[in-house]
Design a protein around this motif. Structure first.
Motif, PDB file in Angstrom:
ATOM      1  N   ARG A  94      29.972  32.498  62.235  1.00 35.01           N
ATOM      2  CA  ARG A  94      31.019  31.868  61.431  1.00 35.01           C
ATOM      3  C   ARG A  94      31.318  32.673  60.177  1.00 35.01           C
ATOM      4  O   ARG A  94      32.454  32.767  59.742  1.00 35.01           O
ATOM      5  N   GLY A  95      30.305  33.259  59.565  1.00 36.49           N
ATOM      6  CA  GLY A  95      30.538  34.116  58.399  1.00 36.49           C
ATOM      7  C   GLY A  95      31.479  35.267  58.716  1.00 36.49           C
ATOM      8  O   GLY A  95      32.297  35.660  57.880  1.00 36.49           O
ATOM      9  N   ASP A  96      31.383  35.810  59.924  1.00 33.66           N
ATOM     10  CA  ASP A  96      32.290  36.884  60.346  1.00 33.66           C
ATOM     11  C   ASP A  96      33.723  36.369  60.443  1.00 33.66           C
ATOM     12  O   ASP A  96      34.680  37.069  60.093  1.00 33.66           O
ATOM     13  N   GLU A  97      33.876  35.134  60.914  1.00 37.56           N
ATOM     14  CA  GLU A  97      35.210  34.532  61.025  1.00 37.56           C
ATOM     15  C   GLU A  97      35.796  34.267  59.640  1.00 37.56           C
ATOM     16  O   GLU A  97      36.990  34.501  59.391  1.00 37.56           O
ATOM     17  N   ILE A  98      34.969  33.806  58.725  1.00 33.89           N
ATOM     18  CA  ILE A  98      35.428  33.564  57.352  1.00 33.89           C
ATOM     19  C   ILE A  98      35.822  34.888  56.701  1.00 33.89           C
ATOM     20  O   ILE A  98      36.861  34.992  56.047  1.00 33.89           O
ATOM     21  N   LYS A  99      35.020  35.919  56.920  1.00 35.05           N
ATOM     22  CA  LYS A  99      35.325  37.253  56.375  1.00 35.05           C
ATOM     23  C   LYS A  99      36.648  37.762  56.931  1.00 35.05           C
ATOM     24  O   LYS A  99      37.467  38.335  56.193  1.00 35.05           O
ATOM     25  N   PHE A 126      35.906  31.938  46.057  1.00 36.59           N
ATOM     26  CA  PHE A 126      35.654  31.073  47.197  1.00 36.59           C
ATOM     27  C   PHE A 126      34.174  30.745  47.271  1.00 36.59           C
ATOM     28  O   PHE A 126      33.334  31.432  46.690  1.00 36.59           O
ATOM     29  N   CYS A 127      33.885  29.692  47.984  1.00 37.03           N
ATOM     30  CA  CYS A 127      32.518  29.385  48.372  1.00 37.03           C
ATOM     31  C   CYS A 127      32.588  28.749  49.754  1.00 37.03           C
ATOM     32  O   CYS A 127      33.655  28.335  50.202  1.00 37.03           O
ATOM     33  N   ILE A 128      31.461  28.728  50.404  1.00 30.97           N
ATOM     34  CA  ILE A 128      31.364  28.134  51.731  1.00 30.97           C
ATOM     35  C   ILE A 128      30.499  26.891  51.593  1.00 30.97           C
ATOM     36  O   ILE A 128      29.356  26.981  51.153  1.00 30.97           O
ATOM     37  N   LEU A 129      31.050  25.754  51.919  1.00 30.52           N
ATOM     38  CA  LEU A 129      30.319  24.491  51.849  1.00 30.52           C
ATOM     39  C   LEU A 129      30.004  24.081  53.278  1.00 30.52           C
ATOM     40  O   LEU A 129      30.912  23.759  54.047  1.00 30.52           O
ATOM     41  N   ASP A 130      28.727  24.144  53.659  1.00 32.64           N
ATOM     42  CA  ASP A 130      28.371  23.936  55.059  1.00 32.64           C
ATOM     43  C   ASP A 130      26.917  23.519  55.173  1.00 32.64           C
ATOM     44  O   ASP A 130      26.114  23.817  54.302  1.00 32.64           O
ATOM     45  N   ASP A 131      26.602  22.873  56.291  1.00 34.34           N
ATOM     46  CA  ASP A 131      25.207  22.497  56.549  1.00 34.34           C
ATOM     47  C   ASP A 131      24.513  23.494  57.464  1.00 34.34           C
ATOM     48  O   ASP A 131      23.341  23.343  57.779  1.00 34.34           O
ATOM     49  N   LEU A 136      28.067  36.799  54.217  1.00 29.89           N
ATOM     50  CA  LEU A 136      28.565  35.903  53.171  1.00 29.89           C
ATOM     51  C   LEU A 136      27.536  34.854  52.743  1.00 29.89           C
ATOM     52  O   LEU A 136      27.881  33.882  52.078  1.00 29.89           O
ATOM     53  N   MET A 137      26.266  35.050  53.095  1.00 34.35           N
ATOM     54  CA  MET A 137      25.222  34.070  52.755  1.00 34.35           C
ATOM     55  C   MET A 137      25.186  33.757  51.259  1.00 34.35           C
ATOM     56  O   MET A 137      24.928  32.620  50.865  1.00 34.35           O
ATOM     57  N   SER A 138      25.450  34.745  50.428  1.00 33.47           N
ATOM     58  CA  SER A 138      25.394  34.502  48.977  1.00 33.47           C
ATOM     59  C   SER A 138      26.506  33.570  48.504  1.00 33.47           C
ATOM     60  O   SER A 138      26.443  33.041  47.392  1.00 33.47           O
ATOM     61  N   SER A 139      27.510  33.334  49.333  1.00 29.52           N
ATOM     62  CA  SER A 139      28.615  32.432  48.980  1.00 29.52           C
ATOM     63  C   SER A 139      28.422  31.031  49.534  1.00 29.52           C
ATOM     64  O   SER A 139      29.260  30.160  49.324  1.00 29.52           O
ATOM     65  N   LEU A 140      27.325  30.802  50.244  1.00 32.71           N
ATOM     66  CA  LEU A 140      27.065  29.506  50.872  1.00 32.71           C
ATOM     67  C   LEU A 140      26.459  28.522  49.882  1.00 32.71           C
ATOM     68  O   LEU A 140      25.478  28.819  49.216  1.00 32.71           O
ATOM     69  N   VAL A 141      27.072  27.350  49.808  1.00 35.72           N
ATOM     70  CA  VAL A 141      26.481  26.200  49.132  1.00 35.72           C
ATOM     71  C   VAL A 141      26.102  25.273  50.277  1.00 35.72           C
ATOM     72  O   VAL A 141      26.956  24.628  50.880  1.00 35.72           O
ATOM     73  N   GLN A 142      24.830  25.258  50.589  1.00 32.69           N
ATOM     74  CA  GLN A 142      24.380  24.579  51.799  1.00 32.69           C
ATOM     75  C   GLN A 142      24.074  23.108  51.550  1.00 32.69           C
ATOM     76  O   GLN A 142      23.398  22.759  50.592  1.00 32.69           O
ATOM     77  N   VAL A 174      27.949  19.441  44.543  1.00 31.98           N
ATOM     78  CA  VAL A 174      29.231  19.269  43.851  1.00 31.98           C
ATOM     79  C   VAL A 174      29.224  20.076  42.555  1.00 31.98           C
ATOM     80  O   VAL A 174      30.172  20.806  42.254  1.00 31.98           O
ATOM     81  N   GLU A 175      28.153  19.976  41.797  1.00 29.36           N
ATOM     82  CA  GLU A 175      28.064  20.686  40.518  1.00 29.36           C
ATOM     83  C   GLU A 175      28.068  22.197  40.719  1.00 29.36           C
ATOM     84  O   GLU A 175      28.716  22.929  39.956  1.00 29.36           O
ATOM     85  N   ILE A 176      27.384  22.680  41.749  1.00 31.64           N
ATOM     86  CA  ILE A 176      27.373  24.124  42.028  1.00 31.64           C
ATOM     87  C   ILE A 176      28.776  24.615  42.357  1.00 31.64           C
ATOM     88  O   ILE A 176      29.239  25.626  41.823  1.00 31.64           O
ATOM     89  N   VAL A 177      29.452  23.898  43.240  1.00 30.32           N
ATOM     90  CA  VAL A 177      30.818  24.293  43.626  1.00 30.32           C
ATOM     91  C   VAL A 177      31.754  24.266  42.415  1.00 30.32           C
ATOM     92  O   VAL A 177      32.541  25.197  42.204  1.00 30.32           O
ATOM     93  N   CYS A 178      31.644  23.250  41.588  1.00 26.28           N
ATOM     94  CA  CYS A 178      32.511  23.161  40.405  1.00 26.28           C
ATOM     95  C   CYS A 178      32.223  24.297  39.424  1.00 26.28           C
ATOM     96  O   CYS A 178      33.153  24.805  38.773  1.00 26.28           O
TER      97      CYS A 178
END
Length: 125
Positions: A62-67, A84-89, A96-102, A114-118
């Motif tokens: 999925r990271g490849d698709e987002i890229k 951007f950030c990636i909000l996912d479970d 793009l792992m460094s952009s993931l807010v898991q 929520v606070e991290i994304v904001c």
């Protein structure tokens, strides 16, 4: 909590889950999100492509698709992206792992995410 992110940041969203697949995938996703109270379906800007394998036969994630979507946006094909950030479970984000807010699929989106994304997007209020 998802509404709070959009209210506080004014961000837009791109659909990258498997819900995007199918002839009405994004539309049905927006309908379902609206039914459960998501107020920002109008800030949808697109869906990532479904990529399964490289020409060499390597599996794509999925990271490849987002890229790929980000690369198209940078090339002027879609919306310009300033952050951007990636909000996912899940964690299949490749480079793009460094952009993931898991999130945790067992408890969903929590206030700490929520606070991290904001913080990533900055607040508009």
């Amino acid at each position: 909590r998802l509404n709070e992110i959009f209210r506080r940041t004014g961000c837009h969203w791109v659909l990258s889950s498997t819900w995007r697949n199918g002839p009405q995938g994004p539309l049905m996703t927006m309908v379902l999100l609206a039914r459960v109270g998501f107020k920002y379906v109008g800030q949808y800007v697109g869906a990532t492509p479904s990529l399964y394998r490289t020409p060499e036969g390597e599996e794509m994630h999925r990271g490849d698709e987002i890229k790929a979507w980000l690369d198209q946006a940078e090339a002027g094909v879609g919306e310009a992206v300033s952050s951007f950030c990636i909000l996912d479970d899940d964690s299949d984000m490749s480079s793009l792992m460094s952009s993931l807010v898991q999130t945790d699929s067992g408890v969903g989106l929590q206030q700490k995410q929520v606070e991290i994304v904001c913080r990533i997007f900055g607040e508009v209020d």
